[in-house]
Design a protein around this motif. Structure first.
Motif, PDB file in Angstrom:
ATOM      1  N   ALA A  61       0.820  -1.211   0.000  1.00  0.00           N
ATOM      2  CA  ALA A  61       0.000   0.000   0.000  1.00  0.00           C
ATOM      3  C   ALA A  61       0.857   1.265   0.000  1.00  0.00           C
ATOM      4  O   ALA A  61       0.539   2.229  -0.695  1.00  0.00           O
ATOM      5  CB  ALA A  61      -0.948  -0.007   1.196  1.00  0.00           C
ATOM      6  N   ARG A  62       1.941   1.263   0.751  1.00  0.00           N
ATOM      7  CA  ARG A  62       2.767   2.470   0.815  1.00  0.00           C
ATOM      8  C   ARG A  62       3.318   2.847  -0.557  1.00  0.00           C
ATOM      9  O   ARG A  62       3.459   4.026  -0.875  1.00  0.00           O
ATOM     10  CB  ARG A  62       3.884   2.319   1.840  1.00  0.00           C
ATOM     11  N   VAL A  63       3.602   1.856  -1.400  1.00  0.00           N
ATOM     12  CA  VAL A  63       4.109   2.119  -2.756  1.00  0.00           C
ATOM     13  C   VAL A  63       3.008   2.734  -3.620  1.00  0.00           C
ATOM     14  O   VAL A  63       3.229   3.724  -4.322  1.00  0.00           O
ATOM     15  CB  VAL A  63       4.653   0.816  -3.390  1.00  0.00           C
ATOM     16  N   PRO A  93      -6.212  -5.353   3.864  1.00  0.00           N
ATOM     17  CA  PRO A  93      -5.483  -4.757   4.987  1.00  0.00           C
ATOM     18  C   PRO A  93      -4.509  -5.724   5.647  1.00  0.00           C
ATOM     19  O   PRO A  93      -3.624  -5.301   6.384  1.00  0.00           O
ATOM     20  CB  PRO A  93      -6.589  -4.331   5.959  1.00  0.00           C
ATOM     21  N   ALA A  94      -4.647  -7.024   5.372  1.00  0.00           N
ATOM     22  CA  ALA A  94      -3.752  -8.017   5.972  1.00  0.00           C
ATOM     23  C   ALA A  94      -2.464  -8.207   5.168  1.00  0.00           C
ATOM     24  O   ALA A  94      -1.565  -8.906   5.605  1.00  0.00           O
ATOM     25  CB  ALA A  94      -4.479  -9.360   6.099  1.00  0.00           C
ATOM     26  N   GLY A  95      -2.355  -7.576   4.026  1.00  0.00           N
ATOM     27  CA  GLY A  95      -1.148  -7.721   3.213  1.00  0.00           C
ATOM     28  C   GLY A  95      -0.009  -6.872   3.745  1.00  0.00           C
ATOM     29  O   GLY A  95      -0.227  -5.763   4.228  1.00  0.00           O
ATOM     30  N   PHE A  96       1.199  -7.378   3.686  1.00  0.00           N
ATOM     31  CA  PHE A  96       2.398  -6.667   4.120  1.00  0.00           C
ATOM     32  C   PHE A  96       2.256  -6.116   5.542  1.00  0.00           C
ATOM     33  O   PHE A  96       2.498  -4.939   5.797  1.00  0.00           O
ATOM     34  CB  PHE A  96       2.768  -5.547   3.143  1.00  0.00           C
ATOM     35  N   GLY A  97       1.846  -6.973   6.444  1.00  0.00           N
ATOM     36  CA  GLY A  97       1.724  -6.578   7.849  1.00  0.00           C
ATOM     37  C   GLY A  97       0.660  -5.518   8.032  1.00  0.00           C
ATOM     38  O   GLY A  97      -0.436  -5.629   7.506  1.00  0.00           O
ATOM     39  N   THR A  98       0.985  -4.453   8.733  1.00  0.00           N
ATOM     40  CA  THR A  98       0.002  -3.398   8.991  1.00  0.00           C
ATOM     41  C   THR A  98      -0.133  -2.431   7.820  1.00  0.00           C
ATOM     42  O   THR A  98      -1.021  -1.581   7.821  1.00  0.00           O
ATOM     43  CB  THR A  98       0.384  -2.606  10.256  1.00  0.00           C
TER      44      THR A  98
END
Length: 181
Positions: A61-63, A93-98
């Motif tokens: 998500a951050r990317v 929301p469960a992808g790549f930790g938080t």
């Protein structure tokens, strides 16, 4: 009503009909179609096994948020639909930790291509938790469609997903003042 106007009227499909057809198409990837239907109805998501129909590409998500310049899936929906030419994309929301992750559905042929950094291509037969076609808003702990599936086989263009990920990575590096990641 003329024959021409009758033909036009009968060829129009609604977004609900396209979503229903897309859902039936997705169910072909379910190890157990009956169980997947039950899971979609009761849990809002089901485990599917991509590989023959589509390839999932996961982006943190951050990317995606860095690429689009917005901070939530709801804010990103419009710009992502435009950039991905309305190709299907869901948020989990469960992808790549938080952090959460976006999953784009792409043609299976993407497996033959070089996958650039910033994209994760799960193994061909790995199970993938996919939201029910009608789940189009945030749900507690589960995935939902940010850009809904618009019909059977309508997928994201790989080049658009790759550019989106590269732009996000570049912007994150620039924010940190780094030349490389």
């Amino acid at each position: 009503m003329t024959d021409v106007s009758r033909a036009v009227v009968t060829s129009v499909t609604t977004s609900r009909e396209r979503a229903l057809a897309g859902g039936h198409w997705l169910l072909a990837a379910a190890p157990d179609r009956k169980q997947a239907r039950v899971d979609w109805a009761e849990k809002g998501a089901a485990w599917l096994r991509p590989g023959a129909l589509f390839a999932p590409v996961v982006v943190p998500a951050r990317v995606v948020h860095a690429a689009v310049g917005l901070s939530s899936p709801e804010e990103c929906a419009g710009p992502l639909a435009e950039v991905l030419e309305n190709g299907p994309l869901f948020f989990d929301p469960a992808g790549f930790g938080t952090d959460g992750a976006y999953t784009a559905l792409l043609p299976v042929s993407v497996r033959r291509l070089h996958i650039p950094p910033g994209l994760v291509l799960p193994p061909a037969r790995a199970l993938l938790r996919v939201p029910a076609p009608e789940v189009r808003e945030r749900v507690e702990g589960g995935p939902w469609w940010v850009v809904p599936l618009d019909g059977p086989g309508l997928l994201c263009p790989f080049d658009r997903v790759a550019v989106l990920a590269q732009l996000g990575r570049d912007r994150l590096r620039a924010e940190r003042g780094e030349g490389g990641e």
